[in-house]
Design an enzyme around this catalytic site. Structure first.
Site, PDB file in Angstrom:
ATOM      1  N   HIS A 156       0.858  -1.193   0.000  1.00 52.03           N
ATOM      2  CA  HIS A 156       0.000   0.000   0.000  1.00 52.03           C
ATOM      3  C   HIS A 156       0.886   1.233   0.000  1.00 52.03           C
ATOM      4  O   HIS A 156       1.924   1.256   0.632  1.00 52.03           O
ATOM      5  CB  HIS A 156      -0.895   0.019   1.246  1.00 52.03           C
ATOM      6  CG  HIS A 156      -2.060   0.946   1.107  1.00 52.03           C
ATOM      7  ND1 HIS A 156      -1.973   2.287   1.376  1.00 52.03           N
ATOM      8  CD2 HIS A 156      -3.332   0.723   0.690  1.00 52.03           C
ATOM      9  CE1 HIS A 156      -3.151   2.861   1.148  1.00 52.03           C
ATOM     10  NE2 HIS A 156      -3.991   1.931   0.727  1.00 52.03           N
ATOM     11  N   ASP A 160      -7.953  -5.185  -0.225  1.00 49.54           N
ATOM     12  CA  ASP A 160      -8.434  -6.058  -1.306  1.00 49.54           C
ATOM     13  C   ASP A 160      -8.080  -7.521  -1.099  1.00 49.54           C
ATOM     14  O   ASP A 160      -8.534  -8.379  -1.854  1.00 49.54           O
ATOM     15  CB  ASP A 160      -7.840  -5.581  -2.637  1.00 49.54           C
ATOM     16  CG  ASP A 160      -8.373  -4.210  -3.009  1.00 49.54           C
ATOM     17  OD1 ASP A 160      -7.574  -3.293  -3.224  1.00 49.54           O
ATOM     18  OD2 ASP A 160      -9.616  -4.064  -3.030  1.00 49.54           O
TER      19      ASP A 160
HETATM   20  C1  SDX Z   1      -6.153   0.038  -3.072  1.00 49.17           C
HETATM   21  O1  SDX Z   1      -4.296   4.523  -2.190  1.00 49.17           O
HETATM   22  C2  SDX Z   1      -5.263   3.920  -1.560  1.00 49.17           C
HETATM   23  O2  SDX Z   1      -5.684   4.267  -0.477  1.00 49.17           O
HETATM   24  C3  SDX Z   1      -5.861   2.736  -2.325  1.00 49.17           C
HETATM   25  C4  SDX Z   1      -6.894   1.923  -1.574  1.00 49.17           C
HETATM   26  C5  SDX Z   1      -8.169   2.699  -1.336  1.00 49.17           C
HETATM   27  O3  SDX Z   1      -8.879   2.366  -0.381  1.00 49.17           O
HETATM   28  O4  SDX Z   1      -8.502   3.573  -2.177  1.00 49.17           O
HETATM   29  O5  SDX Z   1      -6.354   1.507  -0.339  1.00 49.17           O
HETATM   30  C6  SDX Z   1      -7.294   0.681  -2.373  1.00 49.17           C
HETATM   31  O6  SDX Z   1      -5.920   0.360  -4.207  1.00 49.17           O
HETATM   32  C7  SDX Z   1      -5.289  -0.943  -2.331  1.00 49.17           C
HETATM   33  C8  SDX Z   1      -4.070  -1.454  -3.189  1.00 49.17           C
HETATM   34  C9  SDX Z   1      -4.587  -2.554  -4.129  1.00 49.17           C
HETATM   35  N1  SDX Z   1      -3.533  -2.923  -5.078  1.00 49.17           N
HETATM   36  C10 SDX Z   1      -2.885  -4.103  -5.009  1.00 49.17           C
HETATM   37  O7  SDX Z   1      -3.059  -4.920  -4.112  1.00 49.17           O
HETATM   38  C11 SDX Z   1      -1.918  -4.354  -6.158  1.00 49.17           C
HETATM   39  C12 SDX Z   1      -0.609  -4.914  -5.611  1.00 49.17           C
HETATM   40  N2  SDX Z   1       0.062  -3.838  -4.847  1.00 49.17           N
HETATM   41  C13 SDX Z   1       1.089  -3.080  -5.545  1.00 49.17           C
HETATM   42  O8  SDX Z   1       0.894  -2.914  -6.913  1.00 49.17           O
HETATM   43  C14 SDX Z   1       1.558  -1.846  -4.771  1.00 49.17           C
HETATM   44  O9  SDX Z   1       1.846  -2.259  -3.495  1.00 49.17           O
HETATM   45  C15 SDX Z   1       0.652  -0.624  -4.695  1.00 49.17           C
HETATM   46  C16 SDX Z   1       0.168  -0.196  -6.019  1.00 49.17           C
HETATM   47  C17 SDX Z   1      -0.504  -0.880  -3.800  1.00 49.17           C
HETATM   48  C18 SDX Z   1       1.489   0.514  -4.069  1.00 49.17           C
HETATM   49  O10 SDX Z   1       2.491   0.800  -4.958  1.00 49.17           O
HETATM   50  P1  SDX Z   1       3.644   1.869  -4.611  1.00 49.17           P
HETATM   51  O11 SDX Z   1       3.346   2.585  -3.358  1.00 49.17           O
HETATM   52  O12 SDX Z   1       3.874   2.671  -5.860  1.00 49.17           O
HETATM   53  O13 SDX Z   1       4.884   0.949  -4.296  1.00 49.17           O
HETATM   54  P2  SDX Z   1       5.901   0.427  -5.374  1.00 49.17           P
HETATM   55  O14 SDX Z   1       5.171  -0.166  -6.538  1.00 49.17           O
HETATM   56  O15 SDX Z   1       6.890   1.504  -5.628  1.00 49.17           O
HETATM   57  O16 SDX Z   1       6.606  -0.796  -4.574  1.00 49.17           O
HETATM   58  C19 SDX Z   1       7.661  -0.553  -3.624  1.00 49.17           C
HETATM   59  C20 SDX Z   1       8.479  -1.840  -3.627  1.00 49.17           C
HETATM   60  C21 SDX Z   1       8.941  -2.251  -5.033  1.00 49.17           C
HETATM   61  O17 SDX Z   1      10.094  -3.047  -4.887  1.00 49.17           O
HETATM   62  P3  SDX Z   1      11.564  -2.313  -5.032  1.00 49.17           P
HETATM   63  O18 SDX Z   1      11.528  -1.571  -6.371  1.00 49.17           O
HETATM   64  O19 SDX Z   1      11.670  -1.371  -3.839  1.00 49.17           O
HETATM   65  O20 SDX Z   1      12.556  -3.459  -5.009  1.00 49.17           O
HETATM   66  O21 SDX Z   1       7.663  -2.930  -3.159  1.00 49.17           O
HETATM   67  C22 SDX Z   1       7.493  -3.873  -4.223  1.00 49.17           C
HETATM   68  C23 SDX Z   1       7.836  -3.161  -5.507  1.00 49.17           C
HETATM   69  O22 SDX Z   1       8.297  -4.087  -6.481  1.00 49.17           O
HETATM   70  N3  SDX Z   1       6.072  -4.277  -4.197  1.00 49.17           N
HETATM   71  C24 SDX Z   1       5.623  -5.515  -4.385  1.00 49.17           C
HETATM   72  C25 SDX Z   1       4.228  -5.434  -4.210  1.00 49.17           C
HETATM   73  N4  SDX Z   1       3.883  -4.178  -3.930  1.00 49.17           N
HETATM   74  C26 SDX Z   1       5.025  -3.457  -3.926  1.00 49.17           C
HETATM   75  N5  SDX Z   1       6.263  -6.667  -4.681  1.00 49.17           N
HETATM   76  C27 SDX Z   1       5.453  -7.773  -4.809  1.00 49.17           C
HETATM   77  N6  SDX Z   1       4.110  -7.770  -4.656  1.00 49.17           N
HETATM   78  C28 SDX Z   1       3.483  -6.616  -4.358  1.00 49.17           C
HETATM   79  N7  SDX Z   1       2.140  -6.602  -4.203  1.00 49.17           N
END
Ligand code: SDX
Length: 392
Positions: free
Chosen positions: A271, A328
């Site tokens: 998140h 989710d």
């Molecule tokens: C919602 O914003 C809100 O409030 C949203 C929400 C709401 O109520 O409106 O809470 C609802 O959208 C919840 C999130 C649902 N999405 C998912 O579950 C999709 C999977 N999650 C990721 O795509 C990600 O965690 C996000 C999109 C939720 C957040 O992305 P960020 O903040 O841009 O973080 P990032 O992509 O830069 O990741 C940081 C690191 C990275 O690794 P490094 O580059 O540091 O090595 O964490 C890793 C990412 O690769 N990472 C994951 C991961 N999420 C982040 N690795 C594996 N699996 C994951 N799910």
């Protein structure tokens, strides 16, 4: 201020507004609507009560809630011309595309912009969309299933009526299931607002051009659809199902999630704000256990979800990046137990988020915020003369 432009991809460190609606503390895992904790609201409140609280800032008295509910009920008739649009969709149409189109269609029946100086005009637009949206949600699902549309009976209560419109089978009596209604009420409350997430920011910026409420909501629905945002609840179920079909090998999928060369992400994890447990995920996980045991369902994917969670909570890759289950991760398991098709999960998210979008849009308009128009840093070509096609 001094002409310096800083680029902040994804607005990770940019605040877009001041708001009095929702408070998040990502480190402590705290979520409050207008100062009330999500834990208390999920346990003690009604969805329309929370909708009123988010939009108007106070918990309603009995009389105010009764009037709000009646005014919404009075608006639960959808123009038959909109129903004809439902007929035009093929069953294969994705429900988020259908609901976004139907919300846009409602826009065509409503003023392009709402006179925000008139509380009455604003109130009327608000109860209109709150009254019609559950009908559109139910019709979207029935269309997918090839079932005749149900026109509901809003005297049943908002959540109960939604469930009836979705599930009452033709020529059978509607049998109310209090466990399911209570769980749906809780899920809708947990999704109701979440400060400046992607779809809410979309609603605010669309509304900042003075586009009408319905048009701004339709923009928010489109943003919510993305698998990184509200679309994640559908992606989580599809992921858990794929793992189940692959023999339940969670370790294989944990490895894929950590492999930078593998596009696979553990959906429902991570998140932007919560660097601790998403408080909603805790409540939904408990509700999933309760609903499935009350309904006597032993769903193998719940066990797979719990195994994934346990592994991630003990895996340095996830711990170092503070990746925890988000809202989710477990919600789809409850929707599935209710009999809601997986393609409808994000539509259910949109129904829950509707009051939050409305509250944020109203706050932005009442605050007379300027039109959202960010700048950029140009990195393209410098000036060059046009070359005729014969010389290219
Ligand atoms: C919602 O914003 C809100 O409030 C949203 C929400 C709401 O109520 O409106 O809470 C609802 O959208 C919840 C999130 C649902 N999405 C998912 O579950 C999709 C999977 N999650 C990721 O795509 C990600 O965690 C996000 C999109 C939720 C957040 O992305 P960020 O903040 O841009 O973080 P990032 O992509 O830069 O990741 C940081 C690191 C990275 O690794 P490094 O580059 O540091 O090595 O964490 C890793 C990412 O690769 N990472 C994951 C991961 N999420 C982040 N690795 C594996 N699996 C994951 N799910």
């Amino acid at each position: 201020t001094d002409g310096v432009i800083t680029i902040d991809p994804g607005y990770k460190n940019t605040g877009s507004c001041v708001s009095a609606i929702t408070f998040l503390d990502g480190e402590k895992g705290i979520l409050r609507y207008r100062g009330y904790s999500i834990e208390e609201l999920a346990e003690k409140a009604d969805f329309l009560e929370v909708a009123y609280l988010l939009i108007f800032g106070e918990l309603p008295t009995t009389e105010v809630l009764e009037k709000f509910t009646q005014d919404i009920c009075a608006q639960s008739i959808v123009d038959e011309d909109v129903r004809k649009i439902v007929d035009a969709f093929p069953k294969s149409a994705h429900p988020m595309g259908v609901i976004s189109s139907l919300t846009s269609a409602l826009t065509a029946f409503n003023p392009s912009s709402v006179n925000v100086d008139s509380e009455e005009d604003m109130y009327n637009a608000i109860v209109k969309i709150l009254g019609k949206f559950p009908v559109l949600v139910a019709w979207t699902m029935r269309k997918k299933q090839g079932l005749p549309l149900d026109y509901g009976d809003c005297n049943l209560g908002y959540v109960d009526n939604t469930f009836k419109m979705m599930f009452k089978q033709p020529n059978k009596d509607y049998v109310k299931n209090p466990i399911v209604i209570s769980a749906l009420n809780k899920l809708l409350i947990l999704h109701a607002d979440h400060e400046q997430n992607c779809s809410t920011s979309t609603v605010r910026i669309a509304g900042s051009s003075h586009a009408g409420l319905f048009a701004s909501l339709s923009a928010g629905i489109s943003a919510l659809w993305g698998p990184l945002h509200g679309g994640a609840n559908q992606a989580v179920l599809e992921m858990l199902e794929a793992i189940r079909l692959d023999g339940g090998d969670t370790k294989k999928y944990m490895a894929k999630a950590k492999d930078k060369n593998d596009p696979f992400r553990l959906m429902g994890f991570g998140h932007r704000v919560y660097k601790n447990f998403d408080p909603r995920a805790k409540i939904i996980k408990k509700a999933a256990d309760e609903v499935l045991s009350d309904l006597g369902i032993d769903d193998p994917i719940l066990n797979i979800a719990k195994a994934l969670e346990q592994e991630a909570l003990n895996d340095p890759y996830f711990v170092d990046r503070k990746l925890y289950p988000n809202v989710d991760f477990y919600s789809g398991i409850i929707y599935r137990a209710m009999g809601i098709p997986v393609e409808m999960f994000t539509v259910m998210f949109a129904m829950g988020r509707l009051p939050g979008w409305i509250a944020q849009w109203r706050e932005m308009r009442l605050g007379k915020e300027p039109i959202g128009r960010p700048r950029q840093i140009y990195v393209g070509e410098t000036l060059r003369p046009f070359t005729p096609i014969t010389e290219r």
